[in-house]
Design a protein around this motif. Structure first.
Motif, PDB file in Angstrom:
ATOM      1  N   ASN A   1       0.826  -1.203   0.000  1.00 44.41           N
ATOM      2  CA  ASN A   1       0.000   0.000   0.000  1.00 44.41           C
ATOM      3  C   ASN A   1       0.863   1.257   0.000  1.00 44.41           C
ATOM      4  OD1 ASN A   1      -2.486  -1.337   0.091  1.00 44.41           O
ATOM      5  ND2 ASN A   1      -2.490  -1.425   2.323  1.00 44.41           N
ATOM      6  N   ASP A   2       0.242   2.369  -0.327  1.00 42.81           N
ATOM      7  CA  ASP A   2       0.888   3.668  -0.198  1.00 42.81           C
ATOM      8  C   ASP A   2       1.012   3.993   1.286  1.00 42.81           C
ATOM      9  OD1 ASP A   2       1.785   6.315  -0.550  1.00 42.81           O
ATOM     10  OD2 ASP A   2      -0.276   7.050  -0.468  1.00 42.81           O
TER      11      ASP A   2
ATOM     12  N   THR B   1      -1.195   6.825   2.660  1.00 42.38           N
ATOM     13  CA  THR B   1      -2.618   6.507   2.772  1.00 42.38           C
ATOM     14  C   THR B   1      -2.878   5.657   4.007  1.00 42.38           C
ATOM     15  OG1 THR B   1      -2.899   6.605   0.368  1.00 42.38           O
ATOM     16  CG2 THR B   1      -4.578   5.415   1.627  1.00 42.38           C
ATOM     17  N   SER B   2      -2.037   4.670   4.260  1.00 40.86           N
ATOM     18  CA  SER B   2      -2.202   3.830   5.440  1.00 40.86           C
ATOM     19  C   SER B   2      -2.050   4.650   6.717  1.00 40.86           C
ATOM     20  CB  SER B   2      -1.186   2.679   5.421  1.00 40.86           C
ATOM     21  OG  SER B   2      -1.459   1.792   4.355  1.00 40.86           O
TER      22      SER B   2
ATOM     23  N   ALA C   1      -2.817   7.787   7.007  1.00 33.54           N
ATOM     24  CA  ALA C   1      -4.049   8.579   7.114  1.00 33.54           C
ATOM     25  C   ALA C   1      -5.190   7.744   7.673  1.00 33.54           C
ATOM     26  CB  ALA C   1      -4.417   9.151   5.745  1.00 33.54           C
TER      27      ALA C   1
ATOM     28  N   SER D   1      -7.595  -0.383   4.200  1.00 26.73           N
ATOM     29  CA  SER D   1      -6.529   0.542   3.807  1.00 26.73           C
ATOM     30  C   SER D   1      -7.127   1.779   3.148  1.00 26.73           C
ATOM     31  CB  SER D   1      -5.554  -0.153   2.858  1.00 26.73           C
ATOM     32  OG  SER D   1      -6.232  -0.744   1.765  1.00 26.73           O
ATOM     33  N   SER D   2      -8.415   2.062   3.437  1.00 25.90           N
ATOM     34  CA  SER D   2      -9.133   3.189   2.843  1.00 25.90           C
ATOM     35  C   SER D   2      -9.709   4.080   3.938  1.00 25.90           C
ATOM     36  CB  SER D   2     -10.265   2.672   1.950  1.00 25.90           C
ATOM     37  OG  SER D   2     -11.255   3.657   1.733  1.00 25.90           O
ATOM     38  N   VAL D   3      -9.475   5.373   3.845  1.00 27.42           N
ATOM     39  CA  VAL D   3     -10.036   6.311   4.826  1.00 27.42           C
ATOM     40  C   VAL D   3     -11.558   6.283   4.778  1.00 27.42           C
ATOM     41  CG1 VAL D   3     -10.245   8.748   5.453  1.00 27.42           C
ATOM     42  CG2 VAL D   3      -8.012   7.811   4.842  1.00 27.42           C
TER      43      VAL D   3
END
Length: 290
Positions: A40-41, A44-45, A47, A261-263
């Motif tokens: 993953n980025d 992003t993780s 966040a 892994s998504s806000v």
């Protein structure tokens, strides 16, 4: 500082000591969407972690073997959240052995269990772990006492505050409890896969936290889209939130730890803690397993 969830029913006293929001967060998907990658980025993780804590999560489930390449869940947690808030509970797991190349080894013996605890302490930057689960397998009946005893000895030394079991049966739970108190059980459980309901019953009766993993997965079963969509629409919610709300409704000791892994998804998951399903909804969902 975290923002406590306002509804008292959304908290649980873990181990008789830690007041945690019932909706927690699982860190497995922070390094990669799947255990096999791709990575993953990291931004992003990071966040996702920050947003979870901002929304009141103070129970994070992690493990040293949650990594992909150079990115690890423990490393992200330390980088983003250290120094830790006093009310943040970090739960770790030991038991599996995973090599640097990502391949899995034989289940950990006493020496590997001790090494796993010390590795978790180093990676998280802690002098103790709030909760450590021993991850079991179906054929672990003969080794539960020795392996759980190893962790109990570390608890006596002050390296662990509370002990738990993952992937356990009621028989294994009883064996472990002869050695030391069990504060939490982490088993696979969800709307479409209700394995070992007797374990949930035992936890409810004894006030042990029951932490379901993979609670949103279908595990190969067809998704019952119509009843989920209908119930979700009536409550102004999403089907994912309905599944999480159903899981929480099973018992007041249930502490889901959905990972993402998504806000946007972490916001959706945490909001499910405020969704109260009515008896008709629960009856419809209960029938989906029959």
């Amino acid at each position: 500082m975290t923002t406590p969830l306002e509804n008292p029913a959304s908290t649980f006293l873990l181990g008789g000591e830690f007041s945690v929001a019932r909706m927690g967060f699982g860190a497995m998907r922070l390094p990669a969407r799947e255990i096999t990658g791709p990575t993953n980025d990291p931004a992003t993780s990071a966040a996702v972690l920050r947003r979870a804590v901002e929304l009141g999560v103070n129970h994070i489930d992690t493990a040293w073997f949650y990594f992909y390449g150079a990115l690890s869940a423990n490393g992200l947690i330390r980088r983003v959240l250290h120094p830790y808030s006093e009310d943040l509970v970090l739960a770790a797991k030991v038991g599996p052995v995973r090599h640097r190349d990502g391949n899995w080894g034989a289940p950990a013996g006493p020496r590997e269990l001790v090494a796993g605890v010390h590795r978790s302490l180093r990676e998280l930057g802690r002098d103790h772990l709030d909760l450590v689960y021993l991850r079991l397998h179906e054929d672990d009946d003969d080794t539960v006492a020795e392996r759980f005893g190893t962790l109990a000895a570390l608890r006596e030394k002050g390296l662990i505050r509370h002990l738990g079991l993952s992937n356990t049966t009621t028989g294994q739970l009883a064996r472990a409890q002869r050695i030391a108190p069990v504060a939490a059980v982490q088993n696979m459980y969800g709307l479409l896969h209700r394995q070992n309901p007797d374990v949930l019953d035992a936890c409810t009766q004894q006030g042990i936290a029951f932490v379901p993993f993979f609670s949103l997965e279908t595990l190969g079963r067809p998704e019952p889209t119509e009843p989920l969509a209908r119930i979700a629409a009536r409550h102004g919610a999403t089907p994912v939130q309905v599944k999480l709300a159903w899981t929480m409704a099973r018992s007041p000791v249930v502490l889901p730890i959905p990972g993402t892994s998504s806000v946007a998804h972490v916001e959706e998951n945490i909001a499910a803690a405020d969704l109260l399903l009515d008896p008709e909804d629960l009856a419809t969902l209960d029938a989906l397993s029959s």
